[in-house]
Write an enzyme that holds these catalytic residues in place. Structure first.
Site, PDB file in Angstrom:
ATOM      1  N   CYS A 223      13.816  10.357   6.261  1.00 46.33           N
ATOM      2  CA  CYS A 223      13.772   9.857   7.646  1.00 46.33           C
ATOM      3  C   CYS A 223      15.124  10.026   8.307  1.00 46.33           C
ATOM      4  CB  CYS A 223      13.304   8.421   7.686  1.00 46.33           C
ATOM      5  SG  CYS A 223      13.653   7.475   6.227  1.00 46.33           S
TER       6      CYS A 223
ATOM      7  N   LYS B  64       0.885  -1.173   0.000  1.00 51.01           N
ATOM      8  CA  LYS B  64       0.000   0.000   0.000  1.00 51.01           C
ATOM      9  C   LYS B  64       0.914   1.211   0.000  1.00 51.01           C
ATOM     10  CE  LYS B  64      -1.739   3.068   1.862  1.00 51.01           C
ATOM     11  NZ  LYS B  64      -1.497   4.484   1.461  1.00 51.01           N
TER      12      LYS B  64
ATOM     13  N   GLU C 127      10.682  15.853  14.646  1.00 48.37           N
ATOM     14  CA  GLU C 127      10.998  15.757  13.219  1.00 48.37           C
ATOM     15  C   GLU C 127      10.163  16.796  12.451  1.00 48.37           C
ATOM     16  OE1 GLU C 127       9.726  12.085  11.127  1.00 48.37           O
ATOM     17  OE2 GLU C 127      11.793  11.989  10.409  1.00 48.37           O
TER      18      GLU C 127
ATOM     19  N   GLU D  88       9.880   1.678  10.648  1.00 49.39           N
ATOM     20  CA  GLU D  88      10.929   2.673  10.405  1.00 49.39           C
ATOM     21  C   GLU D  88      10.229   4.026  10.468  1.00 49.39           C
ATOM     22  OE1 GLU D  88      12.698   5.362   9.245  1.00 49.39           O
ATOM     23  OE2 GLU D  88      12.839   4.618   7.176  1.00 49.39           O
TER      24      GLU D  88
HETATM   25  P1  NAD Z   1       1.955   8.668   7.610  1.00 56.24           P
HETATM   26  O1  NAD Z   1       2.816   7.915   8.554  1.00 56.24           O
HETATM   27  O2  NAD Z   1       0.548   8.912   8.059  1.00 56.24           O
HETATM   28  O3  NAD Z   1       1.896   7.892   6.187  1.00 56.24           O
HETATM   29  C1  NAD Z   1       2.812   6.908   5.787  1.00 56.24           C
HETATM   30  C2  NAD Z   1       2.052   5.761   5.135  1.00 56.24           C
HETATM   31  O4  NAD Z   1       1.123   5.241   6.081  1.00 56.24           O
HETATM   32  C3  NAD Z   1       1.215   6.176   3.913  1.00 56.24           C
HETATM   33  O5  NAD Z   1       1.235   5.135   2.957  1.00 56.24           O
HETATM   34  C4  NAD Z   1      -0.171   6.321   4.490  1.00 56.24           C
HETATM   35  O6  NAD Z   1      -1.197   6.128   3.539  1.00 56.24           O
HETATM   36  C5  NAD Z   1      -0.186   5.198   5.515  1.00 56.24           C
HETATM   37  N1  NAD Z   1      -1.172   5.395   6.585  1.00 56.24           N
HETATM   38  C6  NAD Z   1      -1.660   6.557   7.085  1.00 56.24           C
HETATM   39  N2  NAD Z   1      -2.584   6.324   8.032  1.00 56.24           N
HETATM   40  C7  NAD Z   1      -2.691   4.986   8.142  1.00 56.24           C
HETATM   41  C8  NAD Z   1      -3.471   4.124   8.952  1.00 56.24           C
HETATM   42  N3  NAD Z   1      -4.364   4.602   9.837  1.00 56.24           N
HETATM   43  N4  NAD Z   1      -3.314   2.789   8.810  1.00 56.24           N
HETATM   44  C9  NAD Z   1      -2.440   2.281   7.943  1.00 56.24           C
HETATM   45  N5  NAD Z   1      -1.684   3.042   7.131  1.00 56.24           N
HETATM   46  C10 NAD Z   1      -1.793   4.381   7.234  1.00 56.24           C
HETATM   47  O7  NAD Z   1       2.683  10.004   7.265  1.00 56.24           O
HETATM   48  P2  NAD Z   1       2.108  11.341   6.553  1.00 56.24           P
HETATM   49  O8  NAD Z   1       0.756  11.695   7.095  1.00 56.24           O
HETATM   50  O9  NAD Z   1       2.241  11.175   5.100  1.00 56.24           O
HETATM   51  O10 NAD Z   1       3.180  12.398   7.067  1.00 56.24           O
HETATM   52  C11 NAD Z   1       3.091  12.896   8.389  1.00 56.24           C
HETATM   53  C12 NAD Z   1       4.462  13.025   9.004  1.00 56.24           C
HETATM   54  O11 NAD Z   1       5.082  11.746   9.113  1.00 56.24           O
HETATM   55  C13 NAD Z   1       5.458  13.820   8.165  1.00 56.24           C
HETATM   56  O12 NAD Z   1       5.317  15.170   8.364  1.00 56.24           O
HETATM   57  C14 NAD Z   1       6.769  13.281   8.664  1.00 56.24           C
HETATM   58  O13 NAD Z   1       7.149  13.920   9.837  1.00 56.24           O
HETATM   59  C15 NAD Z   1       6.473  11.847   8.978  1.00 56.24           C
HETATM   60  N6  NAD Z   1       6.908  10.932   7.894  1.00 56.24           N
HETATM   61  C16 NAD Z   1       8.031  10.225   8.077  1.00 56.24           C
HETATM   62  C17 NAD Z   1       8.472   9.365   7.075  1.00 56.24           C
HETATM   63  C18 NAD Z   1       9.725   8.564   7.235  1.00 56.24           C
HETATM   64  O14 NAD Z   1      10.271   8.070   6.252  1.00 56.24           O
HETATM   65  N7  NAD Z   1      10.194   8.383   8.424  1.00 56.24           N
HETATM   66  C19 NAD Z   1       7.766   9.249   5.888  1.00 56.24           C
HETATM   67  C20 NAD Z   1       6.599   9.983   5.719  1.00 56.24           C
HETATM   68  C21 NAD Z   1       6.189  10.818   6.744  1.00 56.24           C
END
Ligand code: NAD
Length: 479
Positions: free
Chosen positions: A282, A173, A381, A248
């Site tokens: 990250c 996903k 972060e 991660e």
């Molecule tokens: P997120 O963690 O919500 O999204 C990452 C993935 O998780 C996406 O594919 C998303 O669709 C999925 N996801 C979201 N809600 C979910 C749920 N309830 N159940 C299962 N999967 C779910 O991150 P975001 O909203 O895109 O970004 C928010 C913050 O997260 C960013 O500002 C950043 O600080 C952090 N982030 C970190 C990384 C990293 O590589 N460490 C990557 C993206 C975002």
């Protein structure tokens, strides 16, 4: 590749709910493609297809045959390098040369795991006389992969590449904000000969398709990369089915610069560690801790470097591209307005290029000085091009600061003192430590992952294969 469709069982399939949503180009804020809005029914189909593959044609292949297919996929990815890079640059907003590096890394992940597939094995264990005991490394079965938007190709490649090499069938996903490259690669996997169902992609929102995958009783392992908050939710959902989770979750990674360091070598690495991918990495080096004797001179040099940075659209190949979305831009602005409110001084800022459309999600790289260690800019972060500089008094003070956040993903150490390099590397609570470099050029071969709130489990390198397998112990009593 067919937009607005999932990839299930080697076929493009329309979303069960019939809904789609727009993909936005971060460089101009305009929609340019559509994606299928996956729901629980799509995830059900994908998990069923993966299970059929695992119990059927995919599961029946030898490790060498799996490796051969992954190598063919690596070659196809290599042949489509420029197309994938262009797609990734438009979808994520990252500068073209970064997207090209990501496409090369994707091919390298498949190449590395292709070679590793038939080198993964169990052991024979010494035991009581009259027994022969050995272990077998077996795939989990169906693995779920939730991928973020910052490095869609790379994170997909490191996660699904290792899982496939170990013999799992995958349901991926990817993120709603950027995932066109992942769909394209799924098509390439079918062309390379991966049996139907070995690799399935369901696009959609996290709370819909993502949550349906995390809580699905038909998956045997889940790998998640993203925010700590969502990581916690995914863990809770997976726990309902006692499914193991690899997480991660990002970091607040420090770069520690001692006064004896080679500043000429450190300077470009300090800048690129936070500017790469507009800080949406990250492992971004988002804190620079500088020994007090060197603080002002190094900060002056950093300030000059930051002032020279240019932010612009991905196709202009600038120093720094836009942020992924208006939401992410607002998040970074909120941090910067907190800094302003709390009188944290801005030492320098880059400039937005004149050709950057106003509707794009731009943020000039920003250097903040004397950030108080307890402030959220020194602890949380940002996920944007914002570098927090803090002075330190001595080695102990540097380590207290470096280890003093909830995170522990990556750390950089800059010093010419060999004994200090070893001492500091050992005392840092961090999944990776780089001495007199930062990131070692990406390092597909190097195990990667965090401690504390940065997550657990390791991806990349050979180590990742252990996480994508379970160990079975067989004891034979033969007298
Ligand atoms: P997120 O963690 O919500 O999204 C990452 C993935 O998780 C996406 O594919 C998303 O669709 C999925 N996801 C979201 N809600 C979910 C749920 N309830 N159940 C299962 N999967 C779910 O991150 P975001 O909203 O895109 O970004 C928010 C913050 O997260 C960013 O500002 C950043 O600080 C952090 N982030 C970190 C990384 C990293 O590589 N460490 C990557 C993206 C975002």
């Amino acid at each position: 590749m067919e937009e607005a469709k999932h990839f299930i069982g080697n076929e493009w399939s329309a979303p069960a709910g019939g809904d789609t949503f727009a993909v936005i180009d971060p460089s101009d804020g305009q929609p340019f493609a559509r994606l299928a809005r996956g729901n629980a029914a799509d995830i059900d189909q994908a998990v069923a297809a993966a299970r059929r593959a695992f119990d059927g044609a995919w599961g029946a292949l030898s490790a060498a045959e799996r490796g051969r297919l992954l190598y063919r996929l690596a070659l196809r990815v290599g042949a489509c390098h420029e197309e994938l890079a262009q797609l990734e640059a438009r979808d994520t907003g990252k500068p073209l040369r970064q997207a090209r590096a990501d496409a090369a890394a994707l091919a390298r992940y498949f190449e590395f795991y292709a070679g590793a597939a038939d080198k993964l094995h169990g052991e024979t264990l010494p035991y009581q006389s009259g027994y022969t005991v050995f272990t077998i490394r077996e795939p989990h079965g169906v693995t779920g992969h939730i991928v973020p938007w910052n490095y869609p190709m790379q994170i997909f490649g490191r996660s699904a590449g290792a899982a496939l090499a170990a013999g799992n069938a995958c349901v991926v996903k990817p993120a709603e904000d950027a995932c066109l490259s992942v769909l394209r690669v799924a098509g390439l996997a079918a062309e390379a000969g991966l049996p139907a169902g070995a690799l399935n992609i369901v696009t959609g929102y996290g709370h819909e398709a993502g949550a349906a995958l995390a809580r699905h009783p038909g998956i045997d392992h889940i790998s998640f990369t993203g925010s700590p908050e969502t990581g916690k939710l995914v863990t809770q959902m997976a726990a309902e089915n006692h499914v193991p989770v690899t997480l991660e979750l990002g970091g607040k990674s420090p770069q520690i610069v001692f006064a004896d360091a080679d500043f000429d070598a450190a300077l470009p690495a300090l800048v690129s560690a936070i500017v790469q991918n507009a800080g949406q990495t990250c492992s971004a080096g988002s804190r620079v801790l500088i020994e007090r004797a060197a603080y002002e001179p190094l900060l002056d040099r950093l300030a000059s470097a930051f002032s020279a940075l240019r932010v612009g659209p991905s196709h202009a190949d600038p120093d720094c591209g836009p942020l992924i979305s208006a939401k992410q831009q607002q998040r970074v602005w909120d941090f910067l307005s907190d800094a302003q409110h709390d009188n944290i001084a801005m030492a320098a800022q880059g400039q937005v290029m004149p050709e950057a459309p106003e509707s794009g999600f731009y943020q000039a790289p920003t250097l903040l000085r004397d950030v108080p260690p307890g402030h959220r800019l020194a602890r949380e972060e940002v996920f944007g091009p914002v570098l927090a500089a803090l002075p330190f008094a001595d080695e102990d003070d540097a380590l207290t600061l470096a280890n003093g956040t909830p995170y522990g993903l990556v750390a950089g150490v800059w010093t010419r003192d060999g004994a200090r390099q070893l001492r500091v590397a050992r005392r840092l609570r961090s999944g990776q430590v780089f001495i007199n470099n930062y990131g070692a050029g990406g390092g597909v071969e190097l195990p990667f992952g965090g401690v504390k709130h940065s997550g657990h489990g390791r991806e990349k390198g050979f180590e990742a294969l252990y996480g994508f397998t379970v160990l079975k112990t067989v004891a034979i009593r033969h007298g």
